[in-house]
Structures are given as C-alpha cells and as structure tokens.
Motif scaffolding. Structure first.
Motif, PDB file in Angstrom:
ATOM      1  N   ALA A 190     -25.112  70.549   2.941  1.00  0.00           N
ATOM      2  CA  ALA A 190     -24.226  71.397   3.738  1.00  0.00           C
ATOM      3  C   ALA A 190     -24.971  72.682   4.079  1.00  0.00           C
ATOM      4  N   LEU A 191     -24.882  73.122   5.326  1.00  0.00           N
ATOM      5  CA  LEU A 191     -25.608  74.321   5.739  1.00  0.00           C
ATOM      6  C   LEU A 191     -25.220  75.527   4.898  1.00  0.00           C
ATOM      7  N   TYR A 192     -23.925  75.712   4.669  1.00  0.00           N
ATOM      8  CA  TYR A 192     -23.510  76.897   3.922  1.00  0.00           C
ATOM      9  C   TYR A 192     -24.008  76.843   2.482  1.00  0.00           C
ATOM     10  N   GLU A 193     -24.130  75.637   1.911  1.00  0.00           N
ATOM     11  CA  GLU A 193     -24.617  75.512   0.535  1.00  0.00           C
ATOM     12  C   GLU A 193     -26.116  75.753   0.442  1.00  0.00           C
ATOM     13  N   ALA A 194     -26.858  75.353   1.472  1.00  0.00           N
ATOM     14  CA  ALA A 194     -28.292  75.635   1.488  1.00  0.00           C
ATOM     15  C   ALA A 194     -28.534  77.141   1.502  1.00  0.00           C
ATOM     16  N   VAL A 195     -27.736  77.873   2.300  1.00  0.00           N
ATOM     17  CA  VAL A 195     -27.835  79.335   2.316  1.00  0.00           C
ATOM     18  C   VAL A 195     -27.394  79.909   0.973  1.00  0.00           C
ATOM     19  N   PHE A 196     -26.276  79.423   0.472  1.00  0.00           N
ATOM     20  CA  PHE A 196     -25.739  79.884  -0.811  1.00  0.00           C
ATOM     21  C   PHE A 196     -26.754  79.725  -1.941  1.00  0.00           C
ATOM     22  N   ASN A 197     -27.560  78.665  -1.856  1.00  0.00           N
ATOM     23  CA  ASN A 197     -28.565  78.403  -2.894  1.00  0.00           C
ATOM     24  C   ASN A 197     -29.659  79.468  -2.924  1.00  0.00           C
ATOM     25  N   MET A 198     -29.770  80.259  -1.862  1.00  0.00           N
ATOM     26  CA  MET A 198     -30.776  81.309  -1.775  1.00  0.00           C
ATOM     27  C   MET A 198     -30.267  82.673  -2.263  1.00  0.00           C
ATOM     28  N   MET A 199     -29.024  82.731  -2.719  1.00  0.00           N
ATOM     29  CA  MET A 199     -28.391  84.019  -2.935  1.00  0.00           C
ATOM     30  C   MET A 199     -28.618  84.598  -4.340  1.00  0.00           C
ATOM     31  N   GLU A 200     -29.661  84.144  -4.997  1.00  0.00           N
ATOM     32  CA  GLU A 200     -30.162  84.765  -6.230  1.00  0.00           C
ATOM     33  C   GLU A 200     -29.066  84.946  -7.284  1.00  0.00           C
ATOM     34  N   SER A 201     -28.839  86.171  -7.735  1.00  0.00           N
ATOM     35  CA  SER A 201     -27.934  86.412  -8.861  1.00  0.00           C
ATOM     36  C   SER A 201     -26.524  86.809  -8.424  1.00  0.00           C
ATOM     37  N   LEU A 202     -26.182  86.503  -7.185  1.00  0.00           N
ATOM     38  CA  LEU A 202     -24.905  86.934  -6.627  1.00  0.00           C
ATOM     39  C   LEU A 202     -23.708  86.535  -7.500  1.00  0.00           C
ATOM     40  N   VAL A 203     -23.664  85.265  -7.905  1.00  0.00           N
ATOM     41  CA  VAL A 203     -22.496  84.757  -8.630  1.00  0.00           C
ATOM     42  C   VAL A 203     -22.357  85.347 -10.031  1.00  0.00           C
ATOM     43  N   ARG A 230     -25.167  86.680   5.691  1.00  0.00           N
ATOM     44  CA  ARG A 230     -24.805  87.688   6.686  1.00  0.00           C
ATOM     45  C   ARG A 230     -24.168  88.918   6.023  1.00  0.00           C
ATOM     46  N   TYR A 231     -23.378  88.698   4.984  1.00  0.00           N
ATOM     47  CA  TYR A 231     -22.667  89.814   4.347  1.00  0.00           C
ATOM     48  C   TYR A 231     -23.626  90.870   3.804  1.00  0.00           C
ATOM     49  N   VAL A 232     -24.775  90.437   3.293  1.00  0.00           N
ATOM     50  CA  VAL A 232     -25.705  91.381   2.664  1.00  0.00           C
ATOM     51  C   VAL A 232     -26.807  91.835   3.623  1.00  0.00           C
ATOM     52  N   SER A 233     -26.744  91.436   4.898  1.00  0.00           N
ATOM     53  CA  SER A 233     -27.810  91.754   5.849  1.00  0.00           C
ATOM     54  C   SER A 233     -27.391  92.890   6.778  1.00  0.00           C
ATOM     55  N   GLY A 234     -28.176  93.957   6.783  1.00  0.00           N
ATOM     56  CA  GLY A 234     -27.896  95.083   7.653  1.00  0.00           C
ATOM     57  C   GLY A 234     -27.686  96.367   6.874  1.00  0.00           C
ATOM     58  N   GLU A 276     -24.625  80.655   7.569  1.00  0.00           N
ATOM     59  CA  GLU A 276     -25.204  81.911   7.079  1.00  0.00           C
ATOM     60  C   GLU A 276     -24.108  82.887   6.674  1.00  0.00           C
ATOM     61  N   SER A 277     -23.004  82.865   7.405  1.00  0.00           N
ATOM     62  CA  SER A 277     -21.894  83.771   7.106  1.00  0.00           C
ATOM     63  C   SER A 277     -21.159  83.333   5.850  1.00  0.00           C
ATOM     64  N   MET A 278     -20.803  82.067   5.791  1.00  0.00           N
ATOM     65  CA  MET A 278     -20.048  81.557   4.651  1.00  0.00           C
ATOM     66  C   MET A 278     -20.889  81.507   3.383  1.00  0.00           C
ATOM     67  N   GLY A 279     -22.189  81.276   3.543  1.00  0.00           N
ATOM     68  CA  GLY A 279     -23.081  81.174   2.389  1.00  0.00           C
ATOM     69  C   GLY A 279     -23.478  82.509   1.793  1.00  0.00           C
ATOM     70  N   GLY A 280     -23.107  83.626   2.433  1.00  0.00           N
ATOM     71  CA  GLY A 280     -23.332  84.952   1.868  1.00  0.00           C
ATOM     72  C   GLY A 280     -24.444  85.757   2.476  1.00  0.00           C
TER      73      GLY A 280
END
Length: 415
Positions: free
Chosen positions: A218-231, A155-159, A149-153
């Motif tokens: 990969a766990l971090y890639e599954a999270v990363f795949n949810m990060m919408e228009s981040l890239v 955690r950074y946008v949560s809070g 969750e942290s590496m995939g982005g």
C-alpha cells in the motif's frame, strides 16, 4: 542497444509481467529490468501508459519514458477483450513475477487475479501496489502517491511550522512503494526457490513448483514505514512530530543555513565529536567547550542558540569558503544541488552516474546510471523505453501465434 542484446545481470532468466501504468508498478519492474530480468509491459492499444505524455516531451513522447521503461518489452493488449485477457493470462502463468497497480478487484474481473493464477501455477508471485492495499475499508478508493504521502505522515512533517505542509518535488510516495515492491519480490522469489523452484507447467501429481505468494504494498504504508520513531514517540511520550523547516527535529545541529551571497548550505554537526569540531571551525570555542552541549540531549534545549551561531558564521562566508572550512574540519556539509550542479560535479562524474545513449533518430541523451552498484553483476541499460507495441510480434510468436493470427488481433483492436 536493442531488445536482441545478450541477456545478462543477476536476474537473467527471470520473467516479469508488468500490468501497470504511471509510476509505482512501472518503477518496480524497471529496477528488475535494469538487473537482467525480462520484463514484458502490457499497455493499452489506445495510447499506452499515460506516462508516455508526462512532463517534458520529445517528438510526442516523455523523456521520463526513456528511463522508466528502459529494458522493457512493450506489448499492447485490450484487457477488456477476452482474447487479450487470455494472452495476458498465458504470459502471467509463465512469469516468475507479476507486477500490477490497478485498483483491487480489477484483475479478478479479467481472470488475472492472484488466486486465479495461483490455482494453476502455485509458484505465482504477484506484487500488488495500490493506494491502500488489498484489504480494509479504503481498499477500493483511488490512491495516488500524493494521498499516500499525506496519509502516511510525510506531508505533515514537511515544510515550515507557520505554513501549510509541502510536498517533496518528486513522486516520492509512488517510488517508495515501488522499492518496497522490489524488496518484497526478491524475498518472495527466494522463498519460492528454496521451497521447490519454478513451476514446471504441469498440474496434478506431475506439478512441481515452489510456494509463491502475494506481495501486498500500500502506498501509504510504504511512506509510513519511513517515518522513523513517530509511533513510539507519540505512544509513550505523547509527542506529535511537527514541521520544522530545514532542521532535523531533536538532532542538533542539522539544518539549512544561508551564506553571505544568499546560497543555501546543509550542515550536519549532530555527532558529539563533530559538534565540537564544528564549533571550533566557526570560532565558537565557548560552545565547543560547554559541557552542557557535549551530548545531543543537552544541545536540543539550546537549538535556537546553536543555529543562530552557525548562521551568523555562514553569513560571513561564500559557499566555497564555507564548504572548504567545514570539509577541512571533517564536518558533514553540502551544497544543495540542482540537476545543473550534478551534471558537472566531480563526485557524480567519478562514480559514473550518467550514461550516454541516443534516441532512434540519433539525438544524444544522458540517463541516470543504474543504482545500486553491484561489483560482479552490475545493472545495465540495454535499450531505452520502447515504442508502443514494439514487441507485439516477438512476444505473440513466442506464444505460438502465426502472422495471420497476429494480423487478426491487430485488425480487431486486441493489440
């Protein structure tokens, strides 16, 4: 219901071997079991899956276990013993799908790696869930969901922007990886079937089998795949999305507000027509008719003003009056539910989102109903999470072991 219940569901006839513990791998196979697949879960004879002792326990076993392992068959095997490895190998070669979440390389040491199985059964489908995938410089590092969750982005946008990042209150990284595993497994199964189908158990020129494959999650890639228009936002515009509390950044208004009695309410008035209805409902005709606010790109620069107007109105309302007024105006709005709210909510009840079952001692227990809802072949709970090794004899007999052989395996600590 028991493990002898009639097999049904869209995945009836599909055999799955689960070599995993805790969350990602077991949740992946759980969903296949809920829709009719026969799932054999391999556990260590020494206590089994650690999830059995996680969170709230009943009679020494996690209540989570009753959900996470429903419809599965528990077989204990010492996979450090050659005899245990051989039994697992036979089960893996007979399976349509093998699901595992060990560190990369562990299965290979036991003779159960993808290439090792594929050499015998070309139709092998193996779903491999790990922290960082089967390749790359980090592949051998331990990677739990929190790290993904942290590496995939996420955690950074949560809070909130002035505080450290927050975690979601569940193991969302593991669960996202599991769902990607299910999707990958279904696509791989489809490909296998259209390229020849299930392996017929023969080799050489007599071998008939479709093309299997490895599903590398990969766990971090599954999270990363949810990060919408981040890239693309960063690549093209140099924008780094930051924490924004309860608001949805760049989509206005969509936030959490507080009523006069201190309860929180989510209001999503970010559609152009919805925004106008929302402003009229809260008595802000001036904002409803402001041409600059007619579209989202005009509202974004005035986010603070719009949020302040909504919050001012909410502060004059109870949770019930706010919900009633905004529902009447056809504005998406919702109370933030606890599990207590869910258990009595008319929508949850109308959709039959809870199932009534009982433990072996007769104690009643409600479980979450199975999602998604299929109109013709819905999933079902046939039995709750099994006792450790409950299906040892059944499964070993299916492999040709007689009572004496099973007793010897049990005596030697193999099962």
């Amino acid at each position: 219901m028991t493990a002898t219940s009639k097999v049904s569901g869209p995945l009836a006839g599909i055999k799955v071997l689960e070599l995993g513990t805790l969350i990602a791998g077991p949740f992946c196979s759980r969903m296949l079991a809920e829709f009719g697949a026969e799932v054999i879960k391999i556990e260590s004879p020494d206590g089994g899956d650690p999830l059995r002792q996680w969170r709230v326990l009943k009679d020494g076993t996690s209540l989570w276990w009753s959900v996470q392992s429903r419809n599965k068959k528990s077989v204990t095997l010492n996979l450090k013993d050659a005899r245990g490895q051989e039994i697992a190998r036979r089960l893996a070669l007979d399976a349509d799908i093998v699901i595992e979440n060990y560190r990369p390389g562990v299965l290979e040491k036991w003779g159960l790696g993808y290439e090792q199985l594929k050499a015998v059964n070309p139709a092998t489908i193996m779903v491999r869930l790990s922290g960082f995938g089967q390749s790359g410089p980090m592949k051998d590092q331990p990677g739990f969901g929190a790290v993904g969750e942290s590496m995939g982005g996420l955690r950074y946008v949560s809070g909130f922007p002035d505080r450290p990042p927050l975690r979601v209150g569940i193991s969302i990284g593991d669960s996202l990886a599991a769902l990607h595993g299910v999707i990958g497994a279904m696509m791989a199964l489809r490909h296998r079937d259209v390229t020849g189908g299930r392996w017929n158990g023969k080799s050489g020129s007599d071998c008939v089998a479709g093309q299997g494959q490895m599903v590398d999650v990969a766990l971090y890639e599954a999270v990363f795949n949810m990060m919408e228009s981040l890239v693309p936002e960063y690549d093209v515009a140099g924008v780094v999305r930051e924490r924004t509390g309860g608001a949805l950044p760049g989509i206005v208004p969509s936030n959490t507000y507080t009523t006069g009695e201190g309860e929180n309410i989510v209001i999503a008035g970010n559609g152009d027509a919805i925004f106008k209805r929302l402003m009229l409902a809260i008595g802000r005709d001036d904002l409803a008719n402001d041409v600059q606010l007619a579209r989202n790109d005009g509202r974004v620069p005035r986010t603070a003003e719009i949020d302040a107007a909504i919050q001012a109105w909410c502060a004059t309302q109870t949770i019930d009056s706010a919900l009633a007024a905004l529902q009447q105006a056809d504005v998406p709005v919702g109370k933030i539910y606890s599990v207590r709210d869910m258990m009595t909510d008319p929508q949850f009840l109308a959709r039959r989102m809870f199932e009534q079952h009982a433990f072996a001692d007769g104690t009643p227990v409600k479980l979450p109903a199975i999602t998604p809802k299929l109109s013709e072949t819905p999933g079902e709970t046939k039995w709750l999470g099994p006792r450790l090794g409950e299906h040892n004899d059944e499964v070993l007999r299916s492999l040709g072991h007689d009572a004496d052989a099973i007793a010897a395996l049990r005596r030697d600590g193999v099962i």
